[in-house]
Design an enzyme around this catalytic site. Structure first.
Site, PDB file in Angstrom:
ATOM      1  NE  ARG A 241      -1.996   0.340   3.633  1.00 49.76           N
ATOM      2  CZ  ARG A 241      -2.416   0.047   4.839  1.00 49.76           C
ATOM      3  NH1 ARG A 241      -3.687  -0.045   5.073  1.00 49.76           N
ATOM      4  NH2 ARG A 241      -1.583  -0.184   5.833  1.00 49.76           N
TER       5      ARG A 241
ATOM      6  CG  HIS B 130       9.452 -20.854  10.703  1.00 49.12           C
ATOM      7  ND1 HIS B 130       8.575 -20.317  11.607  1.00 49.12           N
ATOM      8  CD2 HIS B 130      10.677 -20.770  11.285  1.00 49.12           C
ATOM      9  CE1 HIS B 130       9.241 -19.909  12.678  1.00 49.12           C
ATOM     10  NE2 HIS B 130      10.514 -20.179  12.515  1.00 49.12           N
TER      11      HIS B 130
ATOM     12  CE  LYS C   1      13.109 -23.389  13.415  1.00 45.27           C
ATOM     13  NZ  LYS C   1      14.044 -22.280  13.328  1.00 45.27           N
TER      14      LYS C   1
ATOM     15  CD  GLU D 232      11.308 -17.018  20.508  1.00 39.37           C
ATOM     16  OE1 GLU D 232      11.801 -16.613  19.453  1.00 39.37           O
ATOM     17  OE2 GLU D 232      10.142 -16.801  20.852  1.00 39.37           O
TER      18      GLU D 232
ATOM     19  CG  ASP E 100       3.928 -16.266  18.598  1.00 39.65           C
ATOM     20  OD1 ASP E 100       3.763 -16.230  17.365  1.00 39.65           O
ATOM     21  OD2 ASP E 100       5.016 -16.013  19.152  1.00 39.65           O
TER      22      ASP E 100
ATOM     23  CG  HIS F 177       6.406 -22.851  15.896  1.00 40.56           C
ATOM     24  ND1 HIS F 177       6.071 -22.864  14.561  1.00 40.56           N
ATOM     25  CD2 HIS F 177       6.669 -21.544  16.192  1.00 40.56           C
ATOM     26  CE1 HIS F 177       6.134 -21.628  14.080  1.00 40.56           C
ATOM     27  NE2 HIS F 177       6.489 -20.818  15.048  1.00 40.56           N
TER      28      HIS F 177
ATOM     29  CE  LYS G  17      15.967 -19.378  18.230  1.00 46.81           C
ATOM     30  NZ  LYS G  17      14.539 -19.092  18.315  1.00 46.81           N
TER      31      LYS G  17
HETATM   32  C1  BG6 Z   1       7.466 -17.340  15.105  1.00 46.29           C
HETATM   33  C2  BG6 Z   1       6.852 -16.641  16.291  1.00 46.29           C
HETATM   34  O1  BG6 Z   1       6.532 -18.203  14.512  1.00 46.29           O
HETATM   35  O2  BG6 Z   1       8.604 -18.089  15.529  1.00 46.29           O
HETATM   36  C3  BG6 Z   1       7.876 -15.768  16.977  1.00 46.29           C
HETATM   37  O3  BG6 Z   1       5.763 -15.849  15.840  1.00 46.29           O
HETATM   38  C4  BG6 Z   1       9.130 -16.536  17.315  1.00 46.29           C
HETATM   39  O4  BG6 Z   1       7.319 -15.190  18.150  1.00 46.29           O
HETATM   40  C5  BG6 Z   1       9.643 -17.288  16.086  1.00 46.29           C
HETATM   41  O5  BG6 Z   1      10.114 -15.622  17.758  1.00 46.29           O
HETATM   42  C6  BG6 Z   1      10.777 -18.223  16.466  1.00 46.29           C
HETATM   43  O6  BG6 Z   1      11.301 -18.796  15.313  1.00 46.29           O
HETATM   44  P1  BG6 Z   1      12.790 -19.359  15.281  1.00 46.29           P
HETATM   45  O7  BG6 Z   1      12.926 -19.982  13.938  1.00 46.29           O
HETATM   46  O8  BG6 Z   1      13.684 -18.147  15.473  1.00 46.29           O
HETATM   47  O9  BG6 Z   1      12.942 -20.301  16.406  1.00 46.29           O
END
Ligand code: BG6
Length: 492
Positions: A51, A190, A194, A228, A247, A252, A346
């Site tokens: 936009r 995602h 991995k 994290e 989230d 995940h 993390k």
């Molecule tokens: C995302 C979440 O799907 O995954 C985020 O919305 C999170 O909050 C992220 O930080 C973590 O992904 P990765 O690949 O860095 O572990």
């Protein structure tokens, strides 16, 4: 830049939200890497929908900054030149019907110029509340068909969260399927893309010692951690609506539980894998309503309320839960999961405890480390060398960095490449989405009704003490760093 591949159908990838955070951090650099390594089909074109009226130059600049942010990679001129020639921008209001005619004309004109039928891929890197209206409008303009002159189907890529709870997920699924079939929809998680997560099934089902022992006869409990160190990183509106449960856990973490506990699929193809994942997700039970207070923990990091500007925010940035699985293989084996932000480190790992109730000291710990220090470690008990009859612990390990060349592709490169190849193995089905909401919705509801108190934790800590007590009940502890998993300072 390597020669583009001729084995795949040429495509136009249309990215909604090309100026957004997701595009900047993951999509554009991944497209750059795929183009650079010759993994995009010949004649691939990219259309950015925005936009804000950003220019091609501005997008190229973002790509360069993002690709080079590791301080090691340098963008190649030939690849940047390819991007310049292949990228175009459509400035539009995504809720305005008339603008979809503009988009359609743009895609048609690209095809006319290329002189071939292009597979149309639509990537919705936009807030999930916009999925339904955008998809309706794509359908109304016939953009659910792949090519103006052909019969191909287009593909739709969407990011989590798929819905906000069980009911809204059901509604979203029905609404999207009015325009795109289940086959055309690629729901991204995602984590599934991995490399280390893909290895879970390969490891479980190709090593008889683990294939045969992944059950309640040998395993006492399972713990899955996804902590994290970062906070919410300016995503205030998004995170205030989501919290850790929506989230991270709904997507995940439950996918990791499914891969760790599902039965062996008949084949390693998308259909068989999804079938088994759906079965196991449908067998996972949240804590009983009466136990929500003791079997779920929700926390918030201390500076969160100030960060989001709401001194009463009830959003959880940390969650730990005890799940159970109602099938013969796993009955009576609790699965503990935890995730949180602004924590000490993390760490993402799956810990499997081999132990029998009558022999608590006889124990093996298997850790599948997803990231960082990727690898698999098995903790064993052996005789301590010497005259005395003493025991000690040692670890057998396989570390990616030591044994394999660097992981080659990022998760988003894999997601994009698989979409272009039409391989849905690493995506999430509508049934998996619904099953995951069925597990999480009762917990979200209990929390909304305050049946588990929100506790506060220090930034940089390991989260609320109640989460430690949760696993102590099973005679365990979350901490596996005593195993010193795949330290990064060894020589190759
Ligand atoms: C995302 C979440 O799907 O995954 C985020 O919305 C999170 O909050 C992220 O930080 C973590 O992904 P990765 O690949 O860095 O572990």
């Amino acid at each position: 830049m390597s020669e583009p591949t001729k084995d795949l159908q040429p495509a136009i990838i249309t990215i909604f939200g090309i100026t957004g955070d997701l595009a900047k951090r993951y999509l554009l650099p991944s497209l750059y890497m795929l183009a650079n390594n010759g993994l995009l089909p010949l004649n691939t074109k990219i259309v950015g929908v925005t936009r804000s009226g950003a220019t091609v130059e501005e997008i190229l600049n973002k790509i360069k900054i993002s690709v080079e942010s590791d301080g090691k990679t340098k963008c190649q001129e030939s690849t940047m030149q390819w991007f310049k020639e292949s990228l175009s921008i459509v400035s539009m209001d995504i809720i305005d019907n008339a603008d979809y005619i503009k988009l359609k004309d743009k895609l048609d004109s690209i095809e006319d110029k290329t002189g071939i039928c292009l597979l149309r891929v639509f990537y919705l890197a936009i807030p999930s509340a916009m999925f339904a209206p955008v998809v309706d409008k794509l359908g109304e303009q016939g953009l659910n068909k792949g090519c103006q002159h052909g019969t191909h189907e287009s593909r739709l890529l969407i990011e989590k969260p798929f819905g906000y709870d069980l009911q809204s997920a059901k509604e979203l699924i029905v609404r999207l399927q009015k325009s795109f079939t289940e086959e055309q929809i690629y729901r991204i998680d995602h984590y599934l893309a991995k490399e280390t997560v893909q290895n879970i099934l390969a490891f479980r089902f190709n090593n008889p010692i683990f294939t045969e022992t992944f059950n309640s006869k040998h395993i006492s409990h399972i713990m899955i951690t996804a902590t994290e160190s970062i906070g919410i990183e300016n995503r205030v509106t998004f995170y205030e609506q989501m919290g850790a449960m929506r989230d991270f856990i709904q997507s995940h973490l439950l996918q990791l539980v499914a891969l760790t506990t599902m039965d062996e699929p008949k084949n390693m193809d998308a259909k068989s894998i999804h079938q088994q994942k759906e079965i196991i997700l449908n067998s996972i039970l949240p804590p009983h309503a009466d136990n929500m207070g003791v079997e779920t923990v929700r926390g918030q990091y201390n500076t969160y309320r100030k960060e989001v500007g709401d001194i009463k925010s009830q959003t959880e940035t940390y969650a730990a839960i005890k799940l159970s699985i109602n099938n013969d293989r796993w009955r009576d084996v609790p699965v503990f999961i935890r995730t949180g932000k602004a924590l000490a480190e993390k760490v993402n790992e799956i810990t499997i405890i081999y132990q029998k109730p009558n022999k608590p000291k006889h124990k093996n710990i298997l850790v599948i480390r997803i990231q960082p220090n990727e690898g698999i470690v098995l903790d064993l008990t052996i005789k301590k060398p010497g005259f005395k009859d003493e025991l000690q612990h040692v670890q057998m390990d396989f570390c990616y960095q030591q044994k394999l060349s660097d992981v080659q592709y990022t998760a988003y490169e894999r997601v994009l490449a698989d979409t272009l190849r039409g391989d849905k193995t690493l995506f999430v089905t509508s049934q998996e989405v619904l099953a995951s909401w069925r597990i999480t919705s009762p917990i979200i509801e209990a929390w909304a009704n305050n049946r588990s108190a929100l506790t506060f934790y220090d930034n940089g800590s390991w989260g609320p003490a109640a989460a430690d007590e949760l696993v102590e009940g099973a005679g365990s502890s979350w901490q596996t760093d005593i195993l010193n998993i795949c330290p990064t300072n060894f020589k190759k």
